[in-house]
Design an enzyme around this catalytic site. Structure first.
Site, PDB file in Angstrom:
ATOM      1  N   GLN A  51      13.655  16.678  -9.946  1.00  0.00           N
ATOM      2  CA  GLN A  51      14.332  15.739  -9.043  1.00  0.00           C
ATOM      3  C   GLN A  51      15.566  15.121  -9.702  1.00  0.00           C
ATOM      4  OE1 GLN A  51      11.047  13.040  -8.334  1.00  0.00           O
ATOM      5  NE2 GLN A  51      10.512  13.086 -10.493  1.00  0.00           N
ATOM      6  N   ASP A  69       0.375   7.007  -6.753  1.00  0.00           N
ATOM      7  CA  ASP A  69       1.659   6.304  -6.835  1.00  0.00           C
ATOM      8  C   ASP A  69       2.771   7.334  -6.736  1.00  0.00           C
ATOM      9  OD1 ASP A  69       3.790   4.699  -7.255  1.00  0.00           O
ATOM     10  OD2 ASP A  69       3.355   4.256  -9.362  1.00  0.00           O
ATOM     11  N   SER A  70       2.933   7.843  -5.546  1.00  0.00           N
ATOM     12  CA  SER A  70       3.916   8.915  -5.337  1.00  0.00           C
ATOM     13  C   SER A  70       5.224   8.314  -4.858  1.00  0.00           C
ATOM     14  CB  SER A  70       3.395   9.843  -4.240  1.00  0.00           C
ATOM     15  OG  SER A  70       3.256   9.102  -3.050  1.00  0.00           O
ATOM     16  N   PRO A 110       9.177  16.765  -4.430  1.00  0.00           N
ATOM     17  CA  PRO A 110       7.946  17.117  -5.138  1.00  0.00           C
ATOM     18  C   PRO A 110       6.742  16.297  -4.696  1.00  0.00           C
ATOM     19  CG  PRO A 110       9.504  15.997  -6.617  1.00  0.00           C
ATOM     20  CD  PRO A 110      10.221  16.235  -5.320  1.00  0.00           C
ATOM     21  N   ASP A 144       1.187  19.224 -11.981  1.00  0.00           N
ATOM     22  CA  ASP A 144       1.318  18.977 -10.551  1.00  0.00           C
ATOM     23  C   ASP A 144       0.040  18.285 -10.041  1.00  0.00           C
ATOM     24  OD1 ASP A 144       1.278  19.285  -7.822  1.00  0.00           O
ATOM     25  OD2 ASP A 144       2.031  21.338  -7.852  1.00  0.00           O
ATOM     26  N   GLY A 145       0.201  17.131  -9.413  1.00  0.00           N
ATOM     27  CA  GLY A 145      -0.961  16.370  -8.934  1.00  0.00           C
ATOM     28  C   GLY A 145      -1.819  17.146  -7.947  1.00  0.00           C
ATOM     29  N   ASP A 151       6.344   5.946 -14.331  1.00  0.00           N
ATOM     30  CA  ASP A 151       7.010   4.777 -14.920  1.00  0.00           C
ATOM     31  C   ASP A 151       6.026   3.863 -15.646  1.00  0.00           C
ATOM     32  OD1 ASP A 151       5.977   2.801 -12.777  1.00  0.00           O
ATOM     33  OD2 ASP A 151       7.016   4.316 -11.587  1.00  0.00           O
TER      34      ASP A 151
HETATM   35  N1  SPD Z   1      10.132   3.811  -0.790  1.00  0.00           N
HETATM   36  C1  SPD Z   1       9.812   3.949  -2.150  1.00  0.00           C
HETATM   37  C2  SPD Z   1       8.337   4.010  -2.412  1.00  0.00           C
HETATM   38  C3  SPD Z   1       8.124   4.307  -3.831  1.00  0.00           C
HETATM   39  C4  SPD Z   1       6.731   4.363  -4.203  1.00  0.00           C
HETATM   40  N2  SPD Z   1       6.541   4.695  -5.579  1.00  0.00           N
HETATM   41  C5  SPD Z   1       7.111   3.804  -6.492  1.00  0.00           C
HETATM   42  C6  SPD Z   1       6.851   4.152  -7.897  1.00  0.00           C
HETATM   43  C7  SPD Z   1       6.706   2.945  -8.712  1.00  0.00           C
HETATM   44  N3  SPD Z   1       5.716   3.071  -9.695  1.00  0.00           N
END
Ligand code: SPD
Length: 332
Positions: free
Chosen positions: A32, A157-158, A164, A139-140, A87
């Site tokens: 990405q 936490d996508s 992806p 890959d999850g 993160d």
């Molecule tokens: N619209 C953005 C949503 C993002 C969700 N994931 C955030 C990752 C932070 N750990």
């Protein structure tokens, strides 16, 4: 002050731009487009494929609500899986629970972890060095299909259902998550901006209601997710998990040493399941449809092309800097 403005390109009909007073890192990773920049108001900002993922100003909202709502609902969660979340913000919150013995993070893009450690280490904090944490780069979708591990809680936490992350919003993936849950476990996923993308919330809710005894979307407000209420979605087969009172939740927080939070409180926890009337209708209809066998997940419209920077440095073709940086700890 830099004149470069970096635009969120996710929304078909409207765009929000943030001033980049300094671009700290920008790269096309294997998966990405990733950019990290300073903004005088928001602090450090991470955007992936033209969508704001976090700012250091308000990341606590989302990370606390993704982690503490499911974990506080459980009596004694020991094993936690985070899918995505490279993160480290969700891991940081999960590991605040002293009862958690193991927290596994499955992230497809190592560069999200490496750049977090390099450019905003305060967000993972010590999460990746915690002896309870384990990082798996894969890959999850594949991990969930193949794992024989079982978890009390799975937190997805996508990013948005494009690129992806699209596969992490499908029935196939959520079915595998259910299989990997211990009895009475909880699955939580982010579910997007409720008012702007009700179809996304409805799709996930239909799938959850078709797979689990209880589907329970809840909401928070994270200002950098421009567009209002942000939805998270919880699924479990133990309906009682959502009837904890504030006293029980406060007691659990004390006992587990979870303190110093900036958003989650027992009352916020309970109140987050109270939905405005328009949203309650969307959710009720989706639950009814899911129960009746309509398990259509969300199919995102074709994604717009990733933003091209208008000014500023060209996007690096490879990310030598991140690769040179100390690799994320990846324990087996
Ligand atoms: N619209 C953005 C949503 C993002 C969700 N994931 C955030 C990752 C932070 N750990």
């Amino acid at each position: 002050m830099s004149d470069r403005w970096i635009e969120e390109t996710f929304h078909a009909d409207w765009r929000v731009s943030l001033r980049a007073s300094k671009v700290l890192h920008e790269v096309k990773t294997e998966h990405q487009h990733l950019v990290i920049f300073d903004n005088p108001t928001w602090g450090k900002v991470l955007m992936l494929d033209g969508v704001t993922q976090l700012t250091t100003k308000d990341e606590h909202v989302y990370h606390e609500m993704m982690a503490h709502v499911p974990l506080m609902a459980l009596d004694k969660p020991r094993n936690v899986l985070v899918v995505g979340g490279g993160d480290g913000g969700v891991m940081r919150e999960v590991l605040k629970h002293s009862c958690v013995e193991r927290a596994v993070l499955v992230e497809i893009d190592r560069e999200v972890i490496d750049t977090a450690l390099e450019y905003y280490p305060e967000i993972p904090g010590g999460a990746f060095d915690d002896p309870r944490s384990q990082v798996i780069i894969t890959d999850g979708l594949k991990y969930m299909a193949e794992t024989d591990q079982r978890f009390d809680c799975i937190i997805v936490d996508s990013s948005e259902p494009i690129g992806p992350s699209a596969v992490l919003h499908t029935k196939e993936f959520f079915t595998d998550c259910r299989r990997a849950l211990l009895k009475g476990g909880i699955l939580v996923t982010q579910n997007g901006l409720a008012q702007l993308f009700p179809d996304h919330l409805a799709g996930t809710t239909r799938v959850f209601a078709s797979l689990f005894k209880r589907a329970a979307p809840y909401i928070c407000h994270q200002p950098c997710y421009f567009g209002g209420l942000f939805a998270l979605n919880l699924a479990t087969d133990d309906k009682m998990l959502l009837s904890n009172d504030a006293k029980t939740l406060a007691k659990r927080a004390r006992k587990r040493g979870v303190d110093g939070l900036k958003y989650w409180t027992p009352s916020v926890h309970i109140g987050s399941f109270a939905l405005p009337a328009w949203l309650e209708s969307v959710v009720e209809a989706a639950i009814e449809a899911g129960r009746a066998g309509d398990d259509r997940g969300y199919a995102a419209p074709p994604a717009p092309k990733p933003a091209k920077p208008k000014t500023g440095p060209a996007v690096a073709k490879t990310s030598a800097k991140a690769r040179k940086a100390a690799p994320a700890k990846a324990k087996k």
